[in-house]
Design a protein around this motif. Structure first.
Motif, short mmCIF file in Angstrom:
data_model
loop_
_atom_site.label_atom_id
_atom_site.label_comp_id
_atom_site.label_asym_id
_atom_site.label_seq_id
_atom_site.Cartn_x
_atom_site.Cartn_y
_atom_site.Cartn_z
N ASP A 31 -61.11 -42.68 17.39
CA ASP A 31 -62.50 -43.12 17.36
C ASP A 31 -63.26 -42.67 18.61
O ASP A 31 -64.41 -42.24 18.52
CB ASP A 31 -62.56 -44.65 17.22
CG ASP A 31 -63.96 -45.15 16.94
OD1 ASP A 31 -64.56 -44.71 15.95
OD2 ASP A 31 -64.46 -45.96 17.74
N GLU A 32 -62.62 -42.76 19.77
CA GLU A 32 -63.26 -42.30 21.02
C GLU A 32 -63.61 -40.82 20.94
O GLU A 32 -64.70 -40.39 21.29
CB GLU A 32 -62.30 -42.47 22.21
CG GLU A 32 -62.30 -43.79 22.87
CD GLU A 32 -61.40 -43.78 24.10
OE1 GLU A 32 -61.91 -44.03 25.19
OE2 GLU A 32 -60.19 -43.50 23.96
N SER A 86 -58.24 -56.58 23.57
CA SER A 86 -59.70 -56.44 23.56
C SER A 86 -60.12 -55.02 23.97
O SER A 86 -61.01 -54.43 23.34
CB SER A 86 -60.31 -57.47 24.51
OG SER A 86 -61.68 -57.28 24.64
N GLU A 87 -59.49 -54.49 24.99
CA GLU A 87 -59.81 -53.12 25.42
C GLU A 87 -59.50 -52.11 24.32
O GLU A 87 -60.28 -51.18 24.08
CB GLU A 87 -59.03 -52.76 26.69
CG GLU A 87 -59.52 -53.46 27.92
CD GLU A 87 -58.74 -53.07 29.17
OE1 GLU A 87 -59.22 -53.40 30.26
OE2 GLU A 87 -57.67 -52.44 29.06
N ARG A 89 -59.43 -52.66 21.14
CA ARG A 89 -60.44 -52.84 20.08
C ARG A 89 -61.71 -52.06 20.41
O ARG A 89 -62.29 -51.41 19.55
CB ARG A 89 -60.77 -54.33 19.90
CG ARG A 89 -60.44 -54.83 18.53
CD ARG A 89 -60.70 -56.33 18.37
NE ARG A 89 -59.43 -57.02 18.43
CZ ARG A 89 -59.03 -57.81 19.43
NH1 ARG A 89 -59.81 -58.06 20.44
NH2 ARG A 89 -57.85 -58.37 19.41
N THR A 90 -62.15 -52.13 21.67
CA THR A 90 -63.38 -51.42 22.05
C THR A 90 -63.17 -49.91 22.03
O THR A 90 -64.14 -49.17 21.91
CB THR A 90 -63.88 -51.83 23.46
OG1 THR A 90 -62.89 -51.49 24.42
CG2 THR A 90 -64.20 -53.31 23.53
N LYS A 91 -61.94 -49.46 22.11
CA LYS A 91 -61.65 -48.03 22.04
C LYS A 91 -61.47 -47.55 20.61
O LYS A 91 -61.16 -46.39 20.37
CB LYS A 91 -60.42 -47.70 22.88
CG LYS A 91 -60.65 -48.04 24.34
CD LYS A 91 -59.94 -47.13 25.24
CE LYS A 91 -60.36 -47.32 26.66
NZ LYS A 91 -61.62 -46.72 27.00
N GLY A 92 -61.64 -48.46 19.64
CA GLY A 92 -61.61 -48.07 18.23
C GLY A 92 -60.23 -48.00 17.62
O GLY A 92 -60.05 -47.39 16.56
#
Length: 166
Positions: A31-32, A86-87, A89-92
């Motif tokens: 995703d990134e 959480s990290e 998740r934010t990285k996709g």
């Protein structure tokens, strides 16, 4: 895709080049990398084709990325499972992969990490009141994302007691 106002002859090659340069400094999630390609003006279909090719070549793997990220964040930043999830998740990274990676971190190793952090902090606060010591250790461990039960156990085993607890 345009580069300096001229049309690039082979958008796939250009996208592949962008992706490989992006992967050079550190591994990235699919995703990134997808978002980075879109940001650089690569069309969605071309970006997906490049990402599929990189996955087939073994250069892009979300599970490996998540494992490396987790190990790195535990070792360098002493973060808890919750913060690492959480990290990711934010990285996709997908929730299934996050769950698999987080399950590999056992509660005892997370406790040892919290305890070593607390010991290091505690050793610098010998002149402070016990209430201040407790508050600062709790704050540190909360910022790192440790659960209240882990924090309580660490405080208990450090032997720091406030006047209220005596």
């Amino acid at each position: 895709m345009k580069k300096n106002q001229e049309v690039v002859a082979d958008p796939y090659s250009e996208a592949m080049s962008i992706a490989l340069y992006a992967l050079a400094p550190r591994a990235k999630s699919r995703d990134e990398l997808y978002k980075q390609l879109l940001k650089r003006g690569v069309e969605s279909d071309t970006a997906n084709a490049v990402l599929d090719s990189l996955e087939l070549q073994g250069l892009l793997n979300d599970l490996e990325f998540a494992k490396l990220w987790s190990e790195s964040r535990q070792r360098a930043k002493k973060l808890s499972k919750r913060v690492i999830a959480s990290e990711l998740r934010t990285k996709g990274v997908s929730q299934d992969i996050i769950n698999e990676v987080i399950e590999e971190i056992d509660d005892e190793s997370e406790y040892r990490t919290a305890f070593s952090l607390a010991m290091r902090k505690y050793s610098t606060m010998s002149r402070l009141e016990p209430e201040v010591q407790i508050r600062r250790i709790q704050s540190l461990l909360q910022r790192k994302g440790f659960a209240f039960s882990t924090i309580s156990r660490v405080i208990r085993e450090l032997g720091v007691q406030s006047d209220e607890q005596r």
